[in-house]
Every structure is written in C-alpha cells, then in structure tokens.
Design a protein around this motif. Structure first.
Motif, PDB file in Angstrom:
ATOM      1  N   GLN A   1       4.157   6.562  53.873  1.00 14.20           N
ATOM      2  CA  GLN A   1       4.927   6.817  52.948  1.00 14.20           C
ATOM      3  C   GLN A   1       6.604   7.204  53.053  1.00 14.20           C
ATOM      4  O   GLN A   1       6.880   7.230  54.169  1.00 14.20           O
ATOM      5  N   LEU A   2       7.200   6.374  52.217  1.00 14.77           N
ATOM      6  CA  LEU A   2       8.675   6.101  52.069  1.00 14.77           C
ATOM      7  C   LEU A   2       9.103   7.025  50.984  1.00 14.77           C
ATOM      8  O   LEU A   2       8.897   6.976  49.933  1.00 14.77           O
ATOM      9  N   PHE A   3       9.869   8.149  51.416  1.00 19.35           N
ATOM     10  CA  PHE A   3      10.406   9.104  50.509  1.00 19.35           C
ATOM     11  C   PHE A   3      11.775   8.691  49.828  1.00 19.35           C
ATOM     12  O   PHE A   3      12.626   8.145  50.731  1.00 19.35           O
ATOM     13  N   GLN A   4      12.040   8.678  48.582  1.00 21.88           N
ATOM     14  CA  GLN A   4      13.330   8.375  48.035  1.00 21.88           C
ATOM     15  C   GLN A   4      13.848   9.251  47.553  1.00 21.88           C
ATOM     16  O   GLN A   4      13.386  10.447  46.756  1.00 21.88           O
ATOM     17  N   TYR A   5      15.183   9.604  47.700  1.00 23.68           N
ATOM     18  CA  TYR A   5      15.970  10.661  47.237  1.00 23.68           C
ATOM     19  C   TYR A   5      17.315  10.074  46.635  1.00 23.68           C
ATOM     20  O   TYR A   5      17.776   9.123  46.957  1.00 23.68           O
ATOM     21  N   GLU A   6      17.763  10.969  45.459  1.00 21.68           N
ATOM     22  CA  GLU A   6      18.867  10.615  44.696  1.00 21.68           C
ATOM     23  C   GLU A   6      20.083  10.583  45.757  1.00 21.68           C
ATOM     24  O   GLU A   6      21.110   9.912  45.405  1.00 21.68           O
ATOM     25  N   ALA A   7      20.183  11.486  46.552  1.00 17.75           N
ATOM     26  CA  ALA A   7      21.182  11.787  47.461  1.00 17.75           C
ATOM     27  C   ALA A   7      20.969  12.508  48.696  1.00 17.75           C
ATOM     28  O   ALA A   7      19.909  13.041  48.638  1.00 17.75           O
ATOM     29  N   ALA A   8      21.756  12.562  49.645  1.00 14.20           N
ATOM     30  CA  ALA A   8      21.234  13.150  50.922  1.00 14.20           C
ATOM     31  C   ALA A   8      21.104  14.531  50.709  1.00 14.20           C
ATOM     32  O   ALA A   8      20.158  15.230  51.408  1.00 14.20           O
ATOM     33  N   GLU A   9      21.882  15.202  49.734  1.00 18.13           N
ATOM     34  CA  GLU A   9      21.682  16.671  49.607  1.00 18.13           C
ATOM     35  C   GLU A   9      20.446  16.860  48.950  1.00 18.13           C
ATOM     36  O   GLU A   9      19.860  18.264  49.393  1.00 18.13           O
ATOM     37  N   GLN A  10      19.625  16.062  48.200  1.00 21.55           N
ATOM     38  CA  GLN A  10      18.241  16.399  47.998  1.00 21.55           C
ATOM     39  C   GLN A  10      17.501  16.280  49.072  1.00 21.55           C
ATOM     40  O   GLN A  10      16.532  17.130  49.161  1.00 21.55           O
ATOM     41  N   LEU A  11      17.649  15.701  50.061  1.00 19.85           N
ATOM     42  CA  LEU A  11      16.989  15.787  51.268  1.00 19.85           C
ATOM     43  C   LEU A  11      16.707  17.075  51.996  1.00 19.85           C
ATOM     44  O   LEU A  11      15.561  17.297  52.196  1.00 19.85           O
ATOM     45  N   ALA A  12      17.775  17.505  51.744  1.00 18.85           N
ATOM     46  CA  ALA A  12      17.729  19.302  52.430  1.00 18.85           C
ATOM     47  C   ALA A  12      16.740  20.022  51.897  1.00 18.85           C
ATOM     48  O   ALA A  12      16.102  20.787  52.183  1.00 18.85           O
ATOM     49  N   ARG A  13      16.777  19.858  50.391  1.00 20.92           N
ATOM     50  CA  ARG A  13      16.119  20.776  49.684  1.00 20.92           C
ATOM     51  C   ARG A  13      14.380  20.045  49.702  1.00 20.92           C
ATOM     52  O   ARG A  13      13.598  20.805  49.392  1.00 20.92           O
ATOM     53  N   GLY A  14      14.300  18.826  50.182  1.00 23.16           N
ATOM     54  CA  GLY A  14      12.887  18.578  50.579  1.00 23.16           C
ATOM     55  C   GLY A  14      12.186  18.083  49.354  1.00 23.16           C
ATOM     56  O   GLY A  14      11.032  17.741  49.340  1.00 23.16           O
ATOM     57  N   TYR A  15      12.679  17.747  47.914  1.00 23.30           N
ATOM     58  CA  TYR A  15      11.901  17.307  47.090  1.00 23.30           C
ATOM     59  C   TYR A  15      12.379  15.823  46.735  1.00 23.30           C
ATOM     60  O   TYR A  15      13.308  15.361  46.203  1.00 23.30           O
ATOM     61  N   PRO A  16      11.498  14.719  47.280  1.00 19.83           N
ATOM     62  CA  PRO A  16      11.725  13.427  46.779  1.00 19.83           C
ATOM     63  C   PRO A  16      11.673  13.045  45.425  1.00 19.83           C
ATOM     64  O   PRO A  16      11.110  13.893  44.606  1.00 19.83           O
ATOM     65  N   ALA A  17      12.803  12.284  44.869  1.00 24.66           N
ATOM     66  CA  ALA A  17      12.536  11.754  43.449  1.00 24.66           C
ATOM     67  C   ALA A  17      11.139  10.741  43.328  1.00 24.66           C
ATOM     68  O   ALA A  17      10.762  10.657  42.320  1.00 24.66           O
ATOM     69  N   LYS A  18      10.933  10.117  44.470  1.00 17.30           N
ATOM     70  CA  LYS A  18       9.803   9.199  44.412  1.00 17.30           C
ATOM     71  C   LYS A  18       9.231   9.231  45.801  1.00 17.30           C
ATOM     72  O   LYS A  18      10.030   9.093  46.841  1.00 17.30           O
ATOM     73  N   VAL A  19       7.922   8.873  45.768  1.00 16.77           N
ATOM     74  CA  VAL A  19       7.425   8.497  47.090  1.00 16.77           C
ATOM     75  C   VAL A  19       6.588   7.058  47.016  1.00 16.77           C
ATOM     76  O   VAL A  19       5.676   6.932  46.246  1.00 16.77           O
ATOM     77  N   HIS A  20       7.239   6.016  47.709  1.00 15.22           N
ATOM     78  CA  HIS A  20       6.533   4.803  47.754  1.00 15.22           C
ATOM     79  C   HIS A  20       5.497   4.635  48.956  1.00 15.22           C
ATOM     80  O   HIS A  20       5.492   5.537  49.856  1.00 15.22           O
ATOM     81  N   VAL A  21       4.338   4.169  48.641  1.00 12.14           N
ATOM     82  CA  VAL A  21       3.276   3.979  49.473  1.00 12.14           C
ATOM     83  C   VAL A  21       3.238   2.359  49.841  1.00 12.14           C
ATOM     84  O   VAL A  21       3.082   1.635  49.157  1.00 12.14           O
TER      85      VAL A  21
END
Length: 306
Positions: A99-119
């Motif tokens: 699993q590769l998690f994609q976030y719009e920005a580093a701030e989103q990382l802190a909230r823990g919700y990826p924009a997309k998950v690549h498998v």
C-alpha cells in the motif's frame, strides 16, 4: 485529552528483521551553528557541503504496528496532476507491503486520511523507496532489483537488477529491517546505495537513469554499510548517520563522488524517538525527511557555500 502514549513495541516473530542494539555513543557537543554558514533562503540555489542539521519537526504519526517503521516523501520534480505538496507514505512493517498512501499535502498526513491508496503490483522491501519525476522507485521484495512504478499510469514501467547487490538482510544498515538497497534523490538525480560481496560490505553508490534504471556510474566507498544507521545524498555527496537509536547521534561520514574521497564528520543529529528507519533528502525543500519510531519528521539543513 493530552497526547496519546506511544504504543508499546512487542517484538513478534513475524518477518521483522532488526539487529541488536548498538553501543552507546558519547553525545556530541552542539556545534556553533552560525559560524560562516550560509543562511537558508531563495537566493541560494547553489550546491554546497552539509554543515548543520536542525531539530526534527513532527508531521504525522502512524497509528498501527505496521507503522513502526516506514518511508514518506514528496516529489522534488513532480509531474501533473501531482504537485510539490503531494505527499506519499508507506508503512513498511509486514511481509506483504503493497500500500502506497497518497495525500494532497503533508498536513493531510497528520489527519490520517489519504486522498488515494495505490496497491503496488509487487510487494516492496523495507524503507528505501523514493518518489521522483512522477515515479515511485522501490526494491521489490526478495530481489536485488529496483523498479519504477508510474504514479499516473499505476503500472511498473521499468525494473532492473543491481549487479551483485546484497538483499534481504545481507548488507542492511545497523538497525536491520532488510535495508540492503536504499534509493536517494539529490540535485543531480537518482541514486542507489547498497553493497556487494566484492565490496565486502562497504557502501557502493550508483547513479541511475530514472527512465530505464540503467546504472550510469558507480563509486565504491570505504564506509561499512552495517556500521551506519542510514544515509542520504546531497549535491553528489553521500552522508551517513551514526546511530538509529542514540538521541544525540551525528552525521559521521561524507563521501564526495566528485573527488572519490571520504572524510569523518561530527554534525549533531537528533533521534528524538530513538528508532530511525529512514532518512532521505528532498532537494526542492532542502530538508531531510525521516521516519523515527512511528513518527514522520523533517529536519532543516544548511549547506556551506560551495
């Protein structure tokens, strides 16, 4: 409620490979930071030598055991639709890490919700991956190969063996973790850091073509790979970290590919959470990205004027 207590780490005999704890180190006294150092700023695009690493800034925290160690990064030369703010993360504990998690920005990382998950089509080994020019470069599990996964097309577009490279625990960094093959990006392009039987465990550094993964040039250093905790490349120079667990570690060696020589250093480097499993340089941000026991952190750096 206050910050949650760090989860206790119970070693489990799954597929983790961590080496024994290392000898304790004498804390390096903090060096005078401002002496003859360049000030960070937009006017300074030139290369130089690393002279200072600042304190770590925490961006996010992994909330499951899979995130004890991992890798996170931004693309210094992104390809649309991705931006310099798009942030990528892999939790690397486990046998089938896909699993590769994609976030719009580093701030989103802190909230823990990826924009997309690549498998990923193949599981990845350890924490050596990087994102560069629209591709995730990674080592497929139990191979001495490096692969490029295209983030737009979501397919592997190139894969190539690194001749003679040790893998799956032959020449890891001191903490273990199957960190035999480590990718890096700097101002000059894409690198792979590894070792071979011929090099007898010393770090070998190769420059890779980011499209074909062909090796353009190789340097053999005299720095033992198992003797250092991690490494990264800035302006064509390889730097190593002395310890993954000592709170007052140092950047302890530099190997300059321009001259083919190495020198000892003692630049203070703080392992705030005492378990450094990844450190990479981002040339666009002029920062180190690191993963320190569940925590995703960055370090500011300063370079001397070349």
């Amino acid at each position: 409620p206050g910050p949650a207590a760090a989860p206790r780490w119970d070693p489990q005999p799954i597929a983790y490979q961590e080496l024994q704890s290392e000898r304790t180190e004498v804390p390096a006294s903090r060096l005078l930071e401002e002496t003859a150092l360049s000030r960070p700023g937009s006017e300074e695009s030139g290369c130089g030598q690393l002279v200072w690493v600042g304190e770590p800034v925490v961006f996010g925290r992994a909330d499951s055991i899979a995130g004890k160690y991992g890798v996170w990064m931004k693309d210094p030369e992104p390809v649309p639709p991705f931006t310099p703010e798009t942030t990528w993360r892999v939790d690397a504990v486990g046998t089938e890490v896909r699993q590769l998690f994609q976030y719009e920005a580093a701030e989103q990382l802190a909230r823990g919700y990826p924009a997309k998950v690549h498998v990923l089509p193949r599981p990845l080994e350890s924490t050596g991956a990087v994102v560069y020019r629209g591709g995730l470069f990674f080592q497929p599990r139990r191979s001495r190969a490096v692969a490029r996964y295209d983030l737009r097309g979501e397919t592997v577009t190139a894969e190539r063996e690194i001749p003679g490279a040790g893998y799956h625990g032959q020449y890891p960094y001191s903490w273990g973790g199957y960190t035999d093959i480590d990718l890096a990006v700097d101002e000059t392009g894409l690198w792979v850091i590894y070792s071979t039987e011929k090099a007898r465990g010393a770090i070998v550094l190769s420059k890779l073509d980011p499209e074909t993964l062909e090796i353009r040039r190789t340097w053999e250093t005299n720095i033992r790979k198992r003797g250092v905790a991690n490494s990264f490349v800035i302006c064509g120079t390889l730097y190593t970290v002395s310890s993954y667990s000592a709170p007052n570690a140092t950047i302890n060696f530099a190997y300059d590919t321009a001259t083919g020589t190495s020198r000892a250093l003692s630049i203070p480097f703080e392992n705030r959470f005492r378990y450094l499993s990844m450190v990479d340089y981002n040339p666009a941000e002029r920062q180190l990205f690191a993963w320190d026991s569940f925590n995703m952190v960055t370090y500011p750096v300063r370079l001397s004027r070349a």
